[in-house]
Design an enzyme around this catalytic site. Structure first.
Site, PDB file in Angstrom:
ATOM      1  N   CYS A 148     -11.886 -13.660 -22.098  1.00  0.00           N
ATOM      2  CA  CYS A 148     -12.206 -12.260 -21.765  1.00  0.00           C
ATOM      3  C   CYS A 148     -12.067 -11.321 -22.975  1.00  0.00           C
ATOM      4  O   CYS A 148     -12.964 -10.520 -23.256  1.00  0.00           O
ATOM      5  CB  CYS A 148     -11.314 -11.786 -20.627  1.00  0.00           C
ATOM      6  N   HIS A 240      -9.076  -4.720 -20.028  1.00  0.00           N
ATOM      7  CA  HIS A 240      -8.346  -5.038 -21.256  1.00  0.00           C
ATOM      8  C   HIS A 240      -8.679  -3.991 -22.326  1.00  0.00           C
ATOM      9  O   HIS A 240      -9.848  -3.656 -22.530  1.00  0.00           O
ATOM     10  CB  HIS A 240      -8.766  -6.402 -21.816  1.00  0.00           C
TER      11      HIS A 240
END
Ligand code: A2P
Length: 341
Positions: A148, A240
């Site tokens: 990710c 994130h």
């Protein structure tokens, strides 16, 4: 004729995002849901603890879960959200049996004959599929998307390659949904930061070099620069954030970097999951922020801000959509567009 899609690990954090991404998809139809023996035989709604805000789609709620066995799964393509330890054998079993496997797991990412792809960055690496099938004698094949945090980082590095990247340092602040649902239960990390996330740093220091490498028709020649990553888990649900420091041969100004981000418009050809803008540049000093920016472009855009001398900047993206399920679905859409599905 819709393309029949199965989901391996359908009950988990990324599996649920796969269901969300595929439920109303114009090209794919969910035909199989697979998970562990604990879940097999149960209706999806009774086996999975559905955590997303959107309602669990009716056609999925009553589907019976099967085990992760190629003889039990009815599909043309399977999307894998399996734990990596399991993915190594299970994904190969499916590829041998002729399935196209679009995997979010790390098990095969760095194998030389397996495409590691972010469509906006290295669509041409899908050419490795033929190499893989020749090597392994499989009827099907495996393609992978990166970790990710890597996906979001490389999307910003790609438009900077022309300046001659020499060194990249990155510090991440990663959401707990990236740890699967066991991680979410540990929202007990509130009031805390954890400076270790499995092998995340190692992935971030290797995967970008393959992604930004050149495919010469038979193999990938890795990009040639240095990466150093420090990855931290922080008490954010989704999204994130990464702080990046880059040195480049041409020493571009912050404005040149900003322009390179703004002008980064890879055209994939109207893939359903493709965002209008891959990179969204924010000029406010306190953006991007997960709670404000993670759903940009249906969770598929990456927000970039605080571009400063150095070069330094901050990026943010939705980890389970852009960073996982959406990334695998976009890869499968690209496969279909290229006539490989
Ligand atoms: P299950 O719900 O039946 O345990 P997460 O990343 O959120 O922890 O999700 C992991 C996913 O992988 C879940 O769908 C889980 O199914 C599945 N899974 C975990 N272990 C196995 C296993 N041994 N065999 C098949 N599927 C598994």
């Amino acid at each position: 004729e819709p393309i029949r899609a199965g989901i391996l690990g359908a009950t988990g954090a990324v599996g649920q995002r796969f269901i969300q991404a595929l439920a109303d998809h114009p090209w794919f139809e969910i035909t199989s849901l697979a998970a562990s023996e604990r879940s097999a035989g149960k209706k999806y709604k009774n086996a999975a603890n559905w955590r997303l805000d959107e309602k669990l789609p009716d056609e999925v709620a009553d589907m019976e879960i099967v085990s992760v066995d190629p003889t039990k799964v009815d599909a043309d393509v399977v999307f894998s959200a399996l734990p990596s330890s399991l993915a190594k054998t299970v994904e190969a079993d499916f590829a041998k049996k002729g399935f196209a496997v679009a995997s979010n797991a790390s098990a095969y990412r760095m194998e030389k004959d397996v495409p590691l792809v972010v469509p906006e960055v290295n669509a041409d690496h899908l050419g490795l599929i033929e190499v893989q099938q020749d090597n392994r004698g499989w009827d099907g094949y495996i393609i992978t998307n990166p970790n990710c945090s890597t996906i979001m980082l490389v999307a910003t590095l790609k438009p900077l390659m022309k300046f001659g990247i020499q060194n990249v340092n990155v510090a991440t602040m990663q959401a707990i949904s990236g740890a699967g649902y066991e991680g979410v239960a540990s929202m007990a990390i509130l009031d805390n930061v954890i400076p270790y996330i499995g092998s995340e740093e190692e992935k971030m220091e290797t995967e970008p070099l393959k992604l930004l490498g050149e495919f010469n028709g038979s193999e990938i020649i890795d990009a040639d620069f240095k990466l150093s990553a420090a990855c931290n888990r922080v008490p954010v649900m989704d999204g994130h954030t990464e702080t990046v420091w880059i040195t480049m041969r041409d020493d571009p100004t912050p404005e040149q970097v900003r322009q390179a981000f703004l002008n980064f418009n890879p055209h994939l050809g109207d893939l359903p999951t493709e965002p209008d803008q891959v990179l969204i540049v924010r000029d406010e000093p306190d953006r991007p922020q997960p709670r404000l920016d993670r759903n940009m472009g249906n969770g598929m855009s990456i927000s970039v801000g605080r571009i400063r001398e150095g070069i330094r900047y901050v990026l943010m993206g939705h980890n389970t959509i852009r960073g996982a399920a959406g990334a695998s679905v976009l890869n499968a859409e690209l496969l279909h567009k290229q006539g490989k599905l």
